[in-house]
Write a protein that holds these residues in place. Structure first.
Motif, PDB file in Angstrom:
ATOM      1  N   GLU A  15       1.037  -1.410   0.150  1.00  0.00           N
ATOM      2  CA  GLU A  15      -0.289  -0.067  -0.006  1.00  0.00           C
ATOM      3  C   GLU A  15       1.053   1.480   0.352  1.00  0.00           C
ATOM      4  OE1 GLU A  15      -4.015   1.560   2.708  1.00  0.00           O
ATOM      5  OE2 GLU A  15      -1.435   0.549   3.359  1.00  0.00           O
ATOM      6  N   ARG A  17       0.387   5.450   1.214  1.00  0.00           N
ATOM      7  CA  ARG A  17      -0.792   6.038   1.578  1.00  0.00           C
ATOM      8  C   ARG A  17       0.153   7.731   1.394  1.00  0.00           C
ATOM      9  NH1 ARG A  17      -0.983   3.841   7.401  1.00  0.00           N
ATOM     10  NH2 ARG A  17      -1.864   1.109   6.728  1.00  0.00           N
ATOM     11  N   TYR A  18      -0.779   8.411   0.495  1.00  0.00           N
ATOM     12  CA  TYR A  18      -0.886   9.736   1.002  1.00  0.00           C
ATOM     13  C   TYR A  18      -1.255  10.676   1.650  1.00  0.00           C
ATOM     14  CZ  TYR A  18       0.051   7.664  -3.544  1.00  0.00           C
ATOM     15  OH  TYR A  18       0.640   6.889  -5.288  1.00  0.00           O
ATOM     16  N   SER A  19      -0.232  11.837   1.069  1.00  0.00           N
ATOM     17  CA  SER A  19      -1.262  13.146   2.512  1.00  0.00           C
ATOM     18  C   SER A  19      -2.129  14.487   1.970  1.00  0.00           C
ATOM     19  CB  SER A  19       0.302  13.621   3.191  1.00  0.00           C
ATOM     20  OG  SER A  19       1.352  14.607   2.326  1.00  0.00           O
ATOM     21  N   VAL A  24       3.874  11.127  -0.904  1.00  0.00           N
ATOM     22  CA  VAL A  24       3.084  10.046  -0.758  1.00  0.00           C
ATOM     23  C   VAL A  24       4.009  10.379   0.699  1.00  0.00           C
ATOM     24  CG1 VAL A  24       5.055   7.822  -0.786  1.00  0.00           C
ATOM     25  CG2 VAL A  24       4.143   8.553  -2.692  1.00  0.00           C
ATOM     26  N   SER A  25       3.309   9.267   1.758  1.00  0.00           N
ATOM     27  CA  SER A  25       3.590   9.826   3.402  1.00  0.00           C
ATOM     28  C   SER A  25       4.296   8.576   3.881  1.00  0.00           C
ATOM     29  CB  SER A  25       2.433  10.617   3.920  1.00  0.00           C
ATOM     30  OG  SER A  25       1.373   9.421   4.073  1.00  0.00           O
ATOM     31  N   LYS A  26       3.596   7.304   3.031  1.00  0.00           N
ATOM     32  CA  LYS A  26       3.641   5.940   3.746  1.00  0.00           C
ATOM     33  C   LYS A  26       3.556   5.099   2.346  1.00  0.00           C
ATOM     34  CE  LYS A  26       2.510   4.305   7.993  1.00  0.00           C
ATOM     35  NZ  LYS A  26       2.004   3.666   8.746  1.00  0.00           N
TER      36      LYS A  26
END
Length: 87
Positions: A15, A17-19, A24-26
């Motif tokens: 996966e 994850r976006y902020s 991209v945050s994670k």
């Protein structure tokens, strides 16, 4: 923002994850990335520092092991997630 990772990296990612600003945050992978893979991801993201690497499993596996077992691992993991949803 959609990031186009090379297939050998995309295959290992569970996966992304976006902020709120679409960065991209994670990045959640099945197994921890090697240092060279992390550097390649940072290069693709075109940023100097990224520390949002996380993995589902803590074991490290070689590319050869991953190639042999990835389909089984992905299927088993997806099946277990669906079982959790149905509980």
């Amino acid at each position: 923002m959609t990031v186009n990772f090379p297939s050998h990296l995309k295959d290992k990612i569970f996966e992304i994850r976006y902020s709120h600003d679409d960065s991209v945050s994670k990045i959640l992978s099945y197994f921890p990335f090697s240092e060279s893979e992390k550097q390649e991801i940072i290069s693709v993201l075109n940023i100097s520092i990224f520390d949002g690497f996380n993995s589902i499993f803590t074991d490290t596996v070689s590319d050869e092991e991953w190639g042999k077992t990835k389909d089984q691992i992905k299927k088993k993991f997806q099946d277990e997630l669906f079982d959790i949803d149905n509980s």
